[in-house]
Design a protein around this motif. Sequence first.
Motif, mmCIF file in Angstrom:
data_model
loop_
_atom_site.group_PDB
_atom_site.id
_atom_site.type_symbol
_atom_site.label_atom_id
_atom_site.label_comp_id
_atom_site.label_asym_id
_atom_site.label_seq_id
_atom_site.Cartn_x
_atom_site.Cartn_y
_atom_site.Cartn_z
ATOM 1 N N MET A 1 0.850 -1.174 0.000
ATOM 2 C CA MET A 1 0.000 0.000 0.000
ATOM 3 C C MET A 1 0.892 1.233 0.000
ATOM 4 O O MET A 1 1.697 1.406 0.896
ATOM 5 N N GLN A 2 0.757 2.065 -0.981
ATOM 6 C CA GLN A 2 1.519 3.300 -1.068
ATOM 7 C C GLN A 2 0.729 4.445 -0.445
ATOM 8 O O GLN A 2 -0.493 4.459 -0.474
ATOM 9 N N ALA A 3 1.443 5.393 0.119
ATOM 10 C CA ALA A 3 0.794 6.570 0.682
ATOM 11 C C ALA A 3 0.111 7.345 -0.442
ATOM 12 O O ALA A 3 0.662 7.497 -1.529
ATOM 13 N N ALA A 4 -1.088 7.797 -0.161
ATOM 14 C CA ALA A 4 -1.816 8.592 -1.148
ATOM 15 C C ALA A 4 -1.211 9.990 -1.187
ATOM 16 O O ALA A 4 -1.102 10.650 -0.167
ATOM 17 N N LEU A 5 -0.795 10.414 -2.365
ATOM 18 C CA LEU A 5 -0.139 11.711 -2.504
ATOM 19 C C LEU A 5 -1.081 12.870 -2.244
ATOM 20 O O LEU A 5 -0.634 13.969 -1.961
ATOM 21 N N SER A 6 -2.371 12.644 -2.320
ATOM 22 C CA SER A 6 -3.319 13.732 -2.163
ATOM 23 C C SER A 6 -3.645 14.045 -0.701
ATOM 24 O O SER A 6 -4.323 15.020 -0.431
ATOM 25 N N LEU A 7 -3.173 13.245 0.246
ATOM 26 C CA LEU A 7 -3.472 13.489 1.654
ATOM 27 C C LEU A 7 -2.510 14.518 2.237
ATOM 28 O O LEU A 7 -1.309 14.467 1.987
ATOM 29 N N THR A 8 -3.052 15.418 3.046
ATOM 30 C CA THR A 8 -2.189 16.317 3.806
ATOM 31 C C THR A 8 -1.515 15.501 4.901
ATOM 32 O O THR A 8 -1.920 14.368 5.186
ATOM 33 N N THR A 9 -0.517 16.062 5.549
ATOM 34 C CA THR A 9 0.155 15.354 6.638
ATOM 35 C C THR A 9 -0.833 14.980 7.725
ATOM 36 O O THR A 9 -0.840 13.852 8.212
ATOM 37 N N ARG A 10 -1.690 15.912 8.118
ATOM 38 C CA ARG A 10 -2.669 15.637 9.178
ATOM 39 C C ARG A 10 -3.629 14.522 8.763
ATOM 40 O O ARG A 10 -3.948 13.640 9.557
ATOM 41 N N GLU A 11 -4.073 14.528 7.526
ATOM 42 C CA GLU A 11 -4.966 13.469 7.036
ATOM 43 C C GLU A 11 -4.245 12.128 7.000
ATOM 44 O O GLU A 11 -4.834 11.092 7.332
ATOM 45 N N TRP A 129 2.076 6.654 7.462
ATOM 46 C CA TRP A 129 2.124 6.868 8.895
ATOM 47 C C TRP A 129 1.552 5.616 9.538
ATOM 48 O O TRP A 129 0.550 5.055 9.075
ATOM 49 N N LYS A 130 2.204 5.169 10.633
ATOM 50 C CA LYS A 130 1.800 3.936 11.305
ATOM 51 C C LYS A 130 1.773 4.147 12.814
ATOM 52 O O LYS A 130 2.606 4.881 13.360
ATOM 53 N N MET A 131 0.845 3.475 13.456
ATOM 54 C CA MET A 131 0.713 3.581 14.902
ATOM 55 C C MET A 131 1.789 2.742 15.586
ATOM 56 O O MET A 131 1.963 1.579 15.256
ATOM 57 N N LYS A 132 2.490 3.375 16.514
ATOM 58 C CA LYS A 132 3.535 2.697 17.289
ATOM 59 C C LYS A 132 3.004 2.334 18.674
ATOM 60 O O LYS A 132 3.297 1.271 19.190
ATOM 61 N N ASN A 133 2.243 3.215 19.262
ATOM 62 C CA ASN A 133 1.608 2.991 20.565
ATOM 63 C C ASN A 133 0.144 3.392 20.447
ATOM 64 O O ASN A 133 -0.157 4.515 20.049
ATOM 65 N N TRP A 134 -0.745 2.454 20.779
ATOM 66 C CA TRP A 134 -2.189 2.694 20.684
ATOM 67 C C TRP A 134 -2.790 2.310 22.027
ATOM 68 O O TRP A 134 -2.815 1.146 22.401
ATOM 69 N N LYS A 135 -3.244 3.317 22.754
ATOM 70 C CA LYS A 135 -3.860 3.079 24.057
ATOM 71 C C LYS A 135 -5.359 3.324 23.941
ATOM 72 O O LYS A 135 -5.786 4.411 23.562
ATOM 73 N N MET A 136 -6.136 2.298 24.252
ATOM 74 C CA MET A 136 -7.587 2.409 24.247
ATOM 75 C C MET A 136 -8.082 2.334 25.684
ATOM 76 O O MET A 136 -7.811 1.358 26.391
ATOM 77 N N LYS A 137 -8.776 3.373 26.124
ATOM 78 C CA LYS A 137 -9.368 3.380 27.464
ATOM 79 C C LYS A 137 -10.878 3.278 27.298
ATOM 80 O O LYS A 137 -11.525 4.185 26.753
ATOM 81 N N LEU A 138 -11.438 2.153 27.752
ATOM 82 C CA LEU A 138 -12.878 1.961 27.691
ATOM 83 C C LEU A 138 -13.530 2.852 28.737
ATOM 84 O O LEU A 138 -13.201 2.777 29.919
ATOM 85 N N ILE A 139 -14.458 3.692 28.317
ATOM 86 C CA ILE A 139 -15.147 4.612 29.215
ATOM 87 C C ILE A 139 -16.474 4.019 29.674
ATOM 88 O O ILE A 139 -16.868 4.164 30.821
ATOM 89 N N TRP A 140 -17.160 3.361 28.763
ATOM 90 C CA TRP A 140 -18.450 2.737 29.101
ATOM 91 C C TRP A 140 -18.709 1.567 28.167
ATOM 92 O O TRP A 140 -18.127 1.476 27.094
ATOM 93 N N SER A 141 -19.584 0.682 28.622
ATOM 94 C CA SER A 141 -20.023 -0.418 27.770
ATOM 95 C C SER A 141 -21.480 -0.724 28.092
ATOM 96 O O SER A 141 -21.973 -0.424 29.182
ATOM 97 N N ASN A 142 -22.128 -1.337 27.121
ATOM 98 C CA ASN A 142 -23.523 -1.707 27.274
ATOM 99 C C ASN A 142 -23.749 -2.992 26.489
ATOM 100 O O ASN A 142 -23.394 -3.058 25.314
ATOM 101 N N GLY A 143 -24.290 -4.003 27.122
ATOM 102 C CA GLY A 143 -24.592 -5.233 26.416
ATOM 103 C C GLY A 143 -23.950 -6.444 27.041
ATOM 104 O O GLY A 143 -23.603 -6.459 28.226
ATOM 105 N N ASP A 144 -23.760 -7.457 26.238
ATOM 106 C CA ASP A 144 -23.334 -8.782 26.671
ATOM 107 C C ASP A 144 -21.864 -9.006 26.338
ATOM 108 O O ASP A 144 -21.493 -9.163 25.169
#
Length: 151
Positions: A1-11, A129-144
């Motif tokens: 997968m090549q980086a899309a040239l049309s994306l800004t850095t933030r995108e 751009w690739k994620m090196k550290n991804w922290k997910m904090k669960l705030i709430w849940s509903n269900g089974d």
Amino acid sequence: MQAALSLTTREAVADALYRAVLAFDTDDQALLDSALTHDAVFDLDGRIMNGLDAIHSECFATVSKLDTTHFISNVRINVVEGASEASMTASALSQHFRPGTGKTPGATNLMGGSLYVIDVVKDEADGLWKMKNWKMKLIWSNGDWGVMSGN
């Protein structure tokens, strides 16, 4: 997968997160791998997974088989133009159903609201751009919660 040239850095920084959650929703391991560094650390509400192999076996193998969707909002990106590192935060809403039951009226499900804190780096080899550290904090849940374990 090549980086899309049309994306800004933030995108392009945000696209790492979008690729990852879409990979979970579509069971696309190659897309997930394009969004994470080989040595990525995924902190799933205190459950730490180190590296792609652990993320594949301890999370992706289960979640990607569910009828699931992830919605991302409130993305905030901290990046300096020309830098090779950045960070972002985001809010996430995820809904999970057992495989094949997502369209079944009244099917049990698990929904959660989370906050993400992510460090990303630019891979010069492919320009993504690739994620090196991804922290997910669960705030709430509903269900089974059994939906996640197949019970």
